[in-house]
Design an enzyme around this catalytic site. Structure first.
Site, PDB file in Angstrom:
ATOM      1  N   LYS A   9       0.828  -1.204   0.000  1.00  0.00           N
ATOM      2  CA  LYS A   9       0.000   0.000   0.000  1.00  0.00           C
ATOM      3  C   LYS A   9       0.873   1.269   0.000  1.00  0.00           C
ATOM      4  CE  LYS A   9      -3.798  -2.350   2.366  1.00  0.00           C
ATOM      5  NZ  LYS A   9      -4.813  -2.250   3.440  1.00  0.00           N
ATOM      6  N   TYR A  49     -12.277  -2.269  -3.723  1.00  0.00           N
ATOM      7  CA  TYR A  49     -12.776  -2.455  -2.354  1.00  0.00           C
ATOM      8  C   TYR A  49     -14.302  -2.399  -2.279  1.00  0.00           C
ATOM      9  CZ  TYR A  49      -8.206  -2.247   0.029  1.00  0.00           C
ATOM     10  OH  TYR A  49      -6.945  -2.531   0.514  1.00  0.00           O
ATOM     11  N   ASN A 112      -1.847  -0.159   6.914  1.00  0.00           N
ATOM     12  CA  ASN A 112      -1.307  -1.434   7.399  1.00  0.00           C
ATOM     13  C   ASN A 112      -0.409  -2.140   6.368  1.00  0.00           C
ATOM     14  OD1 ASN A 112      -3.288  -2.277   5.677  1.00  0.00           O
ATOM     15  ND2 ASN A 112      -4.422  -3.497   7.161  1.00  0.00           N
ATOM     16  N   HIS A 115      -1.956  -5.507   1.554  1.00  0.00           N
ATOM     17  CA  HIS A 115      -3.256  -6.153   1.386  1.00  0.00           C
ATOM     18  C   HIS A 115      -3.012  -7.569   0.888  1.00  0.00           C
ATOM     19  CE1 HIS A 115      -7.312  -7.070   0.038  1.00  0.00           C
ATOM     20  NE2 HIS A 115      -6.727  -7.570  -1.044  1.00  0.00           N
ATOM     21  N   GLU A 126      -9.647 -10.532  -7.415  1.00  0.00           N
ATOM     22  CA  GLU A 126      -8.638  -9.478  -7.255  1.00  0.00           C
ATOM     23  C   GLU A 126      -7.495  -9.614  -8.272  1.00  0.00           C
ATOM     24  OE1 GLU A 126      -9.377  -8.449  -2.551  1.00  0.00           O
ATOM     25  OE2 GLU A 126      -7.526  -9.495  -3.118  1.00  0.00           O
TER      26      GLU A 126
HETATM   27  P1  CMP Z   1      -7.150  -4.847   3.627  1.00  0.00           P
HETATM   28  O1  CMP Z   1      -6.605  -6.190   3.906  1.00  0.00           O
HETATM   29  O2  CMP Z   1      -6.609  -4.114   2.457  1.00  0.00           O
HETATM   30  O3  CMP Z   1      -8.754  -4.951   3.460  1.00  0.00           O
HETATM   31  C1  CMP Z   1      -9.622  -3.871   3.729  1.00  0.00           C
HETATM   32  C2  CMP Z   1      -8.919  -2.721   4.360  1.00  0.00           C
HETATM   33  O4  CMP Z   1      -9.757  -1.813   5.041  1.00  0.00           O
HETATM   34  C3  CMP Z   1      -7.980  -3.225   5.448  1.00  0.00           C
HETATM   35  O5  CMP Z   1      -6.913  -3.914   4.911  1.00  0.00           O
HETATM   36  C4  CMP Z   1      -7.652  -1.943   6.166  1.00  0.00           C
HETATM   37  O6  CMP Z   1      -6.660  -1.191   5.487  1.00  0.00           O
HETATM   38  C5  CMP Z   1      -8.995  -1.225   6.079  1.00  0.00           C
HETATM   39  N1  CMP Z   1      -9.745  -1.387   7.325  1.00  0.00           N
HETATM   40  C6  CMP Z   1     -10.316  -2.489   7.819  1.00  0.00           C
HETATM   41  N2  CMP Z   1     -10.946  -2.226   8.987  1.00  0.00           N
HETATM   42  C7  CMP Z   1     -10.760  -0.918   9.220  1.00  0.00           C
HETATM   43  C8  CMP Z   1     -11.172  -0.038  10.249  1.00  0.00           C
HETATM   44  N3  CMP Z   1     -11.913  -0.472  11.267  1.00  0.00           N
HETATM   45  N4  CMP Z   1     -10.800   1.248  10.167  1.00  0.00           N
HETATM   46  C9  CMP Z   1     -10.079   1.693   9.120  1.00  0.00           C
HETATM   47  N5  CMP Z   1      -9.656   0.894   8.090  1.00  0.00           N
HETATM   48  C10 CMP Z   1      -9.988  -0.383   8.150  1.00  0.00           C
END
Ligand code: CMP
Length: 137
Positions: A9, A49, A112, A115, A126
């Protein structure tokens, strides 16, 4: 043999972690079968998403995903979908197991670093979202 989609990311790219994250995968015996660097458009991020479109964090997630370049990869290996999720760690870095990518480098649930597809059905969608079959080696 299984395939999954991985994205480094914008925070991972910004922190110069591209090489280190790829090394984590390769050192785990996972093969990089395709790779591209892109700055996503808003509609590309929203489409990717779309399953989260009704979640309260959707708008911020899309803003974050278009805030900088991302590295999009197809990973290949045995049980790579679940192995990649173990290697990444929990979505929330505070809950991620020590040594995982998110425990080591992620700041928040949203920022984070990586993904990874969460099921075979998601992986199929995906991978097809970003790669045509001739781009996968
Ligand atoms: P990802 O694995 O990319 O899948 C969905 C994304 O949404 C997740 O990682 C996070 O980056 C984001 N995400 C999931 N839960 C939350 C949350 N409670 N608050 C903010 N971002 C979130």
């Amino acid at each position: 043999m299984e395939r999954t989609l991985s994205i480094i990311k914008p925070d991972g790219v910004q922190k110069s972690l591209v090489g280190q994250v790829i090394s984590v995968f390769e050192n785990a015996g996972i093969r990089i079968a395709a790779l591209k660097m892109r700055r996503l458009s808003r509609s590309e991020a929203e489409g990717f998403y779309y399953v989260h479109k009704d979640r309260p964090f959707f708008g911020e997630l899309v803003e974050f995903m278009i805030s900088g370049a991302v590295v999009i990869m197809v990973l290949e290996g045995q049980n790579v979908i679940s192995r990649n999720r173990e290697i990444m760690g929990a979505t929330d870095p505070k809950e991620a197991a020590p040594g995982t990518i998110r425990a080591r480098w992620a700041d928040t649930k949203q920022n984070n670093i990586v993904h990874g597809s969460d099921s075979p059905e998601t992986a199929k969608f995906e991978i097809g979202y970003f790669f045509s079959s001739i781009e996968i080696c």
